[in-house]
Design a protein around this motif. Structure first.
Motif, PDB file in Angstrom:
ATOM      1  N   CYS A  83       0.841  -1.193   0.000  1.00 15.35           N
ATOM      2  CA  CYS A  83       0.000   0.000   0.000  1.00 15.35           C
ATOM      3  C   CYS A  83       0.878   1.246   0.000  1.00 15.35           C
ATOM      4  O   CYS A  83       1.909   1.289   0.669  1.00 15.35           O
ATOM      5  CB  CYS A  83      -0.901   0.010   1.233  1.00 15.35           C
ATOM      6  SG  CYS A  83      -1.960   1.475   1.326  1.00 15.35           S
ATOM      7  N   ARG A 120      -3.767  -0.357  -2.848  1.00 16.23           N
ATOM      8  CA  ARG A 120      -3.100  -1.661  -2.701  1.00 16.23           C
ATOM      9  C   ARG A 120      -3.206  -2.449  -4.000  1.00 16.23           C
ATOM     10  O   ARG A 120      -4.039  -2.181  -4.838  1.00 16.23           O
ATOM     11  CB  ARG A 120      -3.766  -2.477  -1.590  1.00 16.23           C
ATOM     12  CG  ARG A 120      -3.450  -1.964  -0.225  1.00 16.23           C
ATOM     13  CD  ARG A 120      -4.116  -2.800   0.815  1.00 16.23           C
ATOM     14  NE  ARG A 120      -3.427  -4.075   0.968  1.00 16.23           N
ATOM     15  CZ  ARG A 120      -3.779  -4.973   1.867  1.00 16.23           C
ATOM     16  NH1 ARG A 120      -4.807  -4.764   2.665  1.00 16.23           N
ATOM     17  NH2 ARG A 120      -3.112  -6.093   1.976  1.00 16.23           N
ATOM     18  N   CYS A 151      -7.200   0.669  -0.406  1.00 13.08           N
ATOM     19  CA  CYS A 151      -6.796  -0.052   0.803  1.00 13.08           C
ATOM     20  C   CYS A 151      -7.911   0.055   1.844  1.00 13.08           C
ATOM     21  O   CYS A 151      -8.359   1.154   2.149  1.00 13.08           O
ATOM     22  CB  CYS A 151      -5.499   0.539   1.356  1.00 13.08           C
ATOM     23  SG  CYS A 151      -4.902  -0.312   2.836  1.00 13.08           S
TER      24      CYS A 151
END
Length: 140
Positions: free
Chosen positions: A77, A113, A124
């Motif tokens: 991330c 992500r 994310c």
């Protein structure tokens, strides 16, 4: 369709955060009344599909860098959790009146992500629950 993105793009962001951390003003200069600042961070994923990252505890003393931005604990991330405003408000509103002050809050990761090591990006879902505790210098 999600955009393509370099799977290693989170690495430069983390390196940038580390460099900024090293250049940060000491806590004593930014908040001269503070003797100790404790930052407790607990991470969770709302859907609970994956085990959560380990909780983190940071205890800062006057000589520590006053840097309150933390990389998302998910290695893939590029997001950060910025506690600067929460800490500034805590110290600004509480010290001088009390020997110690605390506050709790929650933030959602705004990063991106990569699912299953694919090149497709996805938001994310990581959440941060935090507790901040500041202790002022005690009169001698």
């Amino acid at each position: 369709m999600a955009a393509r993105k370099n799977p290693n793009s989170a690495l430069p962001r983390r390196e940038q955060l580390m460099a900024e951390h090293l250049r940060a003003t000491p806590l004593a200069k930014l908040f001269p009344k503070i003797e100790q600042l404790r930052i407790e961070m607990v991470f969770s994923e709302p859907d609970g599909r994956l085990p959560p990252p380990s909780p983190q505890l940071r205890t800062l003393f006057p000589a520590a860098p006053a840097f309150f931005r933390f990389a998302c604990p998910c290695a893939d991330c590029d997001g950060i959790f910025d506690l600067t405003d929460a800490i500034t408000a805590l110290v600004g509103n509480g010290t001088g009146k009390k020997a110690s002050v605390s506050v709790e809050g929650r933030l959602m990761c705004q990063g991106t992500r990569f699912r299953d090591h694919a090149v497709l990006q996805a938001p994310c879902p990581m959440a941060l629950s935090y507790k901040l505790h500041a202790e002022a210098h005690r009169p001698a």
